[in-house]
Design a protein around this motif. Structure first.
Motif, short mmCIF file in Angstrom:
data_model
loop_
_atom_site.label_atom_id
_atom_site.label_comp_id
_atom_site.label_asym_id
_atom_site.label_seq_id
_atom_site.Cartn_x
_atom_site.Cartn_y
_atom_site.Cartn_z
N LEU A 1 0.81 -1.22 0.00
CA LEU A 1 0.00 0.00 0.00
C LEU A 1 0.85 1.27 0.00
N PRO A 2 0.39 2.31 -0.71
CA PRO A 2 0.98 3.64 -0.54
C PRO A 2 0.41 4.29 0.72
N GLN A 3 0.80 5.52 1.00
CA GLN A 3 0.20 6.24 2.11
C GLN A 3 -1.31 6.36 1.90
N GLN A 4 -2.05 6.26 3.00
CA GLN A 4 -3.51 6.27 2.94
C GLN A 4 -4.08 7.53 3.60
N ASP A 5 -5.34 7.81 3.28
CA ASP A 5 -6.05 8.91 3.95
C ASP A 5 -6.77 8.42 5.20
N LEU A 6 -7.10 7.13 5.25
CA LEU A 6 -7.82 6.56 6.38
C LEU A 6 -7.56 5.07 6.45
N ILE A 7 -7.41 4.56 7.67
CA ILE A 7 -7.28 3.12 7.90
C ILE A 7 -8.46 2.67 8.76
N ILE A 8 -9.11 1.61 8.32
CA ILE A 8 -10.17 0.98 9.12
C ILE A 8 -9.58 -0.28 9.71
N TYR A 9 -9.49 -0.30 11.03
CA TYR A 9 -8.80 -1.36 11.78
C TYR A 9 -9.86 -2.15 12.54
N GLN A 10 -10.20 -3.31 12.02
CA GLN A 10 -11.26 -4.12 12.62
C GLN A 10 -10.67 -5.23 13.47
N CYS A 11 -11.08 -5.25 14.73
CA CYS A 11 -10.71 -6.35 15.61
C CYS A 11 -11.75 -7.45 15.44
N SER A 12 -11.51 -8.35 14.53
CA SER A 12 -12.45 -9.46 14.34
C SER A 12 -12.49 -10.36 15.57
N THR A 13 -11.33 -10.45 16.23
CA THR A 13 -11.25 -11.08 17.54
C THR A 13 -10.35 -10.18 18.38
N PHE A 14 -10.07 -10.60 19.58
CA PHE A 14 -9.06 -9.87 20.36
C PHE A 14 -7.70 -10.00 19.67
N ILE B 1 -7.15 6.61 12.10
CA ILE B 1 -7.52 5.20 12.15
C ILE B 1 -8.90 5.05 12.77
N VAL B 2 -9.74 4.26 12.16
CA VAL B 2 -11.01 3.86 12.75
C VAL B 2 -10.81 2.52 13.43
N VAL B 3 -11.03 2.47 14.72
CA VAL B 3 -10.98 1.21 15.46
C VAL B 3 -12.39 0.64 15.49
N TRP B 4 -12.55 -0.56 14.98
CA TRP B 4 -13.88 -1.16 14.81
C TRP B 4 -13.95 -2.46 15.60
N ALA B 5 -14.89 -2.52 16.55
CA ALA B 5 -15.16 -3.74 17.31
C ALA B 5 -16.50 -4.31 16.89
N LEU C 1 -14.19 -6.46 21.53
CA LEU C 1 -14.24 -5.16 22.19
C LEU C 1 -12.98 -4.88 23.01
N THR C 2 -12.48 -5.92 23.69
CA THR C 2 -11.23 -5.72 24.44
C THR C 2 -10.07 -5.41 23.51
N GLY C 3 -10.06 -6.04 22.34
CA GLY C 3 -9.05 -5.71 21.35
C GLY C 3 -9.13 -4.26 20.90
N ALA C 4 -10.35 -3.73 20.79
CA ALA C 4 -10.51 -2.32 20.42
C ALA C 4 -9.97 -1.41 21.51
N PHE C 5 -10.22 -1.77 22.77
CA PHE C 5 -9.65 -0.98 23.87
C PHE C 5 -8.13 -0.97 23.79
#
Length: 444
Positions: A58-71, A88-92, A108-112
């Protein structure tokens, strides 16, 4: 949306992978439906090494969506903050079941963990909670994307400033270094005299388009003196050339007394047409005001209104916003239409004469405080009310009413006397944008 987004969906295989895989697939499908420029991995990223391999592509991004599918632990997100300089969007996601049995995902704990790591590193982040099929999740992600896109637009924005603020209107000026440091926005300046001098040079053929435009969008054109229309069209063409030469995407313009005394015409109708055509344009050289108009128009998708809070109408528990006659013609109440008139004080035209259309609105203002920028917002309803004074006006009932009490708060909090009315509820987009830019928000 004109932004680059990367989706990182993380998991540890010691958790319940069938649910994690299902959420990953649904998330990919949903995100592709929202964003037209999103990079998505082929599978769940279950180790820091897999994350690094995907990031390498990837090149530099404008936004990252970071999904914790699990912890997952903080080492995953730390690798991203090391590589990318963007929000960064942290998504639980939700637990598949709460039934006294196994904790299947612990997302959710992974998002924390991620949120704590990002904050301690001084990076910007937002949080989303819920499954990919939930409308609240889809809406929030879309609004976050819009906010990120707006910060990008502001970084690329050039504001054309014509003249200086009238005496006593210094609240409209902004320190250019602070403006650039916070938004990335830059300013190009010219004098009102330069606009007028250029306006005097055009042939009748060169101003014909401006006359046709005004005639097609207004009523009362044929009643306006020909000399006034000619002067309007010359100014309209001069503003258009200034915008084209400078690349300005917004204009904060001097108006009185210069254009009345120096050219014999107001710029009210010129600014109206600019706003109609997607160039945010404020009068009285209010730079904070025109940035507010640019933001409001970007989020709402239509022109905004720039006005003074001139009255409290107790009969309908509302605030009347008014200005001399520069409202965008597209905002006119359908029953009355956009009419041409003369300036209420100077008695020279053409200016706009109408009451604005009804509908839900967001009132906003980018203001200055002793320690930097701040943002004013409140939700309300533009009422089906007639024009309250000569010029243009809109009557807004704040959400929950109590207009007189609201006005008292606004004055006590020291807000500038110009506000922007944007149609629709864009409060969440504005709040998210301000969070990304480090601007405090006062929501009334």
């Amino acid at each position: 949306m004109n932004i680059k987004i990367a989706f990182f969906s993380l998991a540890r295989t010691t958790f319940f992978m069938p649910s994690a895989e299902e959420n990953f697939k649904k998330s990919c499908d949903m995100l592709k439906g929202i964003f037209n420029n999103i990079s998505i991995p082929e599978e769940l990223l279950t180790s820091p090494e897999m994350l690094s391999e995907f990031a390498d592509t990837l090149p530099q991004q404008d936004l990252i969506i970071y999904q914790c599918s699990t912890f997952v632990g903080g080492e995953f997100v730390t690798e991203l903050t090391r590589r990318f300089n963007c929000p960064i969007v942290v998504w639980a996601v939700r637990e598949p079941s709460i039934d006294g049995g196994r904790l299947k995902l612990n997302s959710l704990t992974g998002a924390f963990s991620a949120g704590n790591s990002i904050r301690m590193q001084g990076h910007q982040h937002e949080f989303v909670f819920g499954n990919p099929e939930e409308e609240t999740v889809i809406t929030k992600l879309r609004k976050i994307g819009s906010a990120v896109e707006m910060t990008k637009k502001l970084r690329n924005l050039v504001i054309g400033v014509i003249g200086s603020q009238p005496q006593g209107f210094g609240f409209g000026n902004i320190d250019e270094a602070k403006l650039s440091g916070t938004f990335g926005t830059r300013i190009v300046r010219t004098e009102a005299a330069s606009i007028m001098n250029k306006a005097s040079t055009y042939s009748n053929e060169e101003i014909a388009k401006a006359l046709d435009e005004l005639k097609s969008r207004t009523e009362g054109y044929d009643k306006m003196p020909e000399e006034n229309l000619q002067k309007y069209a010359r100014l309209r063409r001069s503003y258009e050339d200034f915008i084209e030469e400078t690349g300005a995407g917004a204009v904060a313009s001097r108006c009185w007394p210069d254009f009345f005394t120096g050219f014999g015409a107001p710029v009210c109708a010129v600014l109206s047409m600019l706003n109609d055509n997607g160039i945010a344009a404020s009068c009285e050289t209010d730079i904070g005001g025109v940035i507010s108009m640019f933001i409001g128009a970007g989020f709402s998708g239509e022109a905004t209104y720039f006005g003074d809070p001139v009255a409290v109408d107790e009969k309908c528990d509302s605030i009347v916003y008014w200005h001399c006659g520069a409202g965008a013609s597209t905002l006119a109440n359908d029953k009355e239409g956009s009419k041409l008139g003369v300036h209420p004080n100077r008695k020279i035209g053409p200016t706009m004469e109408f009451g604005l259309k009804s509908g839900g609105v967001t009132v906003l203002r980018l203001g200055k405080d002793r320690d930097g920028f701040r943002m004013f917002i409140f939700k309300g309803e533009a009422l089906e009310e007639p024009q309250k004074f000569f010029g243009t006006s809109v009557t807004v009932r704040p959400e929950g009413g109590k207009a007189a009490e609201k006005i008292a708060e606004f004055v006590r909090d020291g807000w500038e006397p110009h506000f922007v009315v944007a149609y629709g509820d864009v409060t969440e987009e504005i709040k998210t944008m301000c969070s990304l830019l480090g601007i405090k928000v006062l929501k009334y």
